[in-house]
Design an enzyme around this catalytic site. Structure first.
Site, short mmCIF file in Angstrom:
data_model
loop_
_atom_site.label_atom_id
_atom_site.label_comp_id
_atom_site.label_asym_id
_atom_site.label_seq_id
_atom_site.Cartn_x
_atom_site.Cartn_y
_atom_site.Cartn_z
N ASP A 62 0.53 -1.20 0.02
CA ASP A 62 0.15 0.14 -0.73
C ASP A 62 1.29 0.96 0.02
OD1 ASP A 62 -1.71 -2.00 0.48
OD2 ASP A 62 -3.02 -0.84 2.22
N HIS A 82 4.22 -7.80 -0.47
CA HIS A 82 3.57 -8.96 -1.09
C HIS A 82 4.40 -9.27 -1.92
CE1 HIS A 82 0.02 -9.37 1.94
NE2 HIS A 82 0.55 -8.70 1.93
N SER A 119 7.35 3.38 4.82
CA SER A 119 8.73 3.63 4.10
C SER A 119 9.12 3.35 2.35
CB SER A 119 10.19 2.24 4.44
OG SER A 119 11.70 3.41 4.14
#
Length: 445
Positions: A188, A289, A402
């Site tokens: 995200d 992911h 980050s």
């Protein structure tokens, strides 16, 4: 008849003794308090060099310093808001902000940000009382706009802030695009940059006016498919050979933590090499992911600084992503090369890699050795096969937010083929878009 006042007043003996003793005690206590006050004044005067006025000025020193600090912080905050407003107005007019180094970047190098990040890690690992956990986690979510409806567990089951940072989500919150001919977002976040790597040197634009080398980001021992500049006109088999040769490189050899940039005159990226840079905010979902089905062949850990990676830092700190601590995973997928670089930042020195739980980042090091030691490198067994990951599998996690840099090969159109049979990768995102893990970044026919 005249009355005369008596010259002496007779008081009962017991009353007069009691009154005299109380007066003596009162005078004695007052004298002791006065002596203590006088002693303190003399001590303060001696500290101030014997000047009585300095002792009076010291009483205003602490409040004055506090007010001055608050005014300075307020002025800096107001200036930041003003600068951010100017940048947004420029973007509305289609003007991209340029790189502009300033003294803040030099000042950040003097601060022990690695130590600060480790201290923050210890604080976030403190186990909270059960009754306090929901209040702390809700306050964090409110401050950084986290969606609590997606949290997999009740808030009182997250024992610390760190566990809440790396929380998992409810099933179905991040559906993975099932299209076999698409590449999905690993995280995200906000899309900062993306595009195709072209020209000599394989450079990624950090901000307008400054770029950094992909080879410096991934390391000199990378599988990064490069070719001689004179081979740019070769098609078909030439590209396949360069991709195959890249898989046979000695990517397990030792490379420097601050690698040399490949010669931009003699080398350039192969056709069809793309990149995408995604920034995660502190309130975002922090797990990484797999963007495709691929084989992870090698892991490379670079020790470095832990500068902030927000937009202002990107505009002012040169080689930000190359200088910061990072973990790079490299391998192959059906279209060729694939690399994911997880960039550390202030308070995010800990990067967890689920396929290698024993890896530890932001370990105490001497400041001078940050860029003198070679990166920690591991080849996943079996050699040449590595670890197989499916699209959407959890790979790693940040403690807080980050940046992730994704570099990959993808299909490109072949001018020698029929127009109807062309296969070309195209991004389906725009700069500044908010993406979620599992959403398509691009597709090809």
């Amino acid at each position: 008849m005249k009355f005369r006042a008596p010259k002496t007043i007779f008081i009962l003996p017991s009353t007069s003794c009691h009154l005299n003793s109380s007066l003596r005690n009162h005078n004695r206590s007052f004298a002791s308090v006065f002596r203590r006050f006088q002693t303190s004044l003399q001590a303060r005067a001696s500290v101030g060099g014997g000047n009585g006025s300095s002792s009076q000025g010291d009483s205003y020193l602490v409040p004055g310093a506090t007010v001055a600090t608050l005014l300075m912080l307020g002025a800096l905050h107001a200036r930041r808001l003003y600068d951010d407003k100017k940048v947004e107005e420029a973007r509305e007019r289609g003007i991209e902000p340029e790189f502009k180094s300033d003294i803040k970047a030099t000042f950040l190098r003097l601060i022990p940000l690695r130590l600060v990040s480790r201290c923050w890690g210890h604080i976030t690992n403190v186990e909270l009382p059960i009754w306090l956990r929901p209040y702390v986690h809700r306050a964090w979510a409110r401050a950084f706009h986290s969606n609590l409806e997606e949290v997999a567990l009740p808030l009182d089951e997250y024992a610390s802030l760190r566990e809440f940072f790396v929380r998992s989500l409810k099933d179905g919150c991040r559906p993975i695009d099932p299209d076999l001919q698409c590449l999905v977002s690993p995280v995200d976040g906000t899309v900062l940059r993306f595009g195709e790597l072209k020209g000599a040197g394989a450079m990624i634009e950090q901000v307008k006016g400054f770029s950094y080398s992909v080879a410096a980001l991934l390391g000199t021992g990378s599988l990064l498919p490069m070719m001689a500049a004179g081979d740019g006109n070769e098609e078909g088999s030439g590209q396949e050979n360069s991709s195959a040769d890249s898989g046979k490189r000695s990517w397990w050899k030792i490379s420097l933590a601050y690698p040399k940039v490949l010669d931009p005159v003699s080398t350039c990226p192969v056709k069809g090499l793309f990149y995408c840079v995604i920034y995660l905010k502190p309130g975002d979902y922090h797990r990484i992911h797999s963007p495709v089905d691929w084989q992870v062949l090698v892991r490379r850990h670079f020790s470095g600084h832990l500068f902030p990676v927000n937009e202002r830092a990107v505009r002012t700190i040169r080689n930000l992503y190359v200088e910061n601590e990072r973990v790079v995973l490299e391998g192959l997928w059906q279209e060729g090369f694939m690399a994911i670089a997880a960039i550390g930042a202030t308070n995010i020195g800990s990067i967890e890699v689920f396929i290698e739980p024993e890896l530890r980042t932001n370990k105490p090091k001497r400041r001078k050795s940050l860029h003198s030691d070679p990166p920690e490198e591991r080849v996943y067994e079996p050699e040449g096969v590595g670890i197989m990951l499916k699209k959407g599998d959890e790979m790693a996690a940040f403690n807080m937010g980050s940046t992730v840099v994704l570099i990959f090969q993808a299909p490109v159109s072949n001018l020698h083929e029929n127009v109807a049979s062309r296969s070309e990768f195209k991004f389906s995102i725009k700069r500044g878009d908010r993406v979620r893990a599992g959403e398509a970044l691009g597709r090809w026919k």
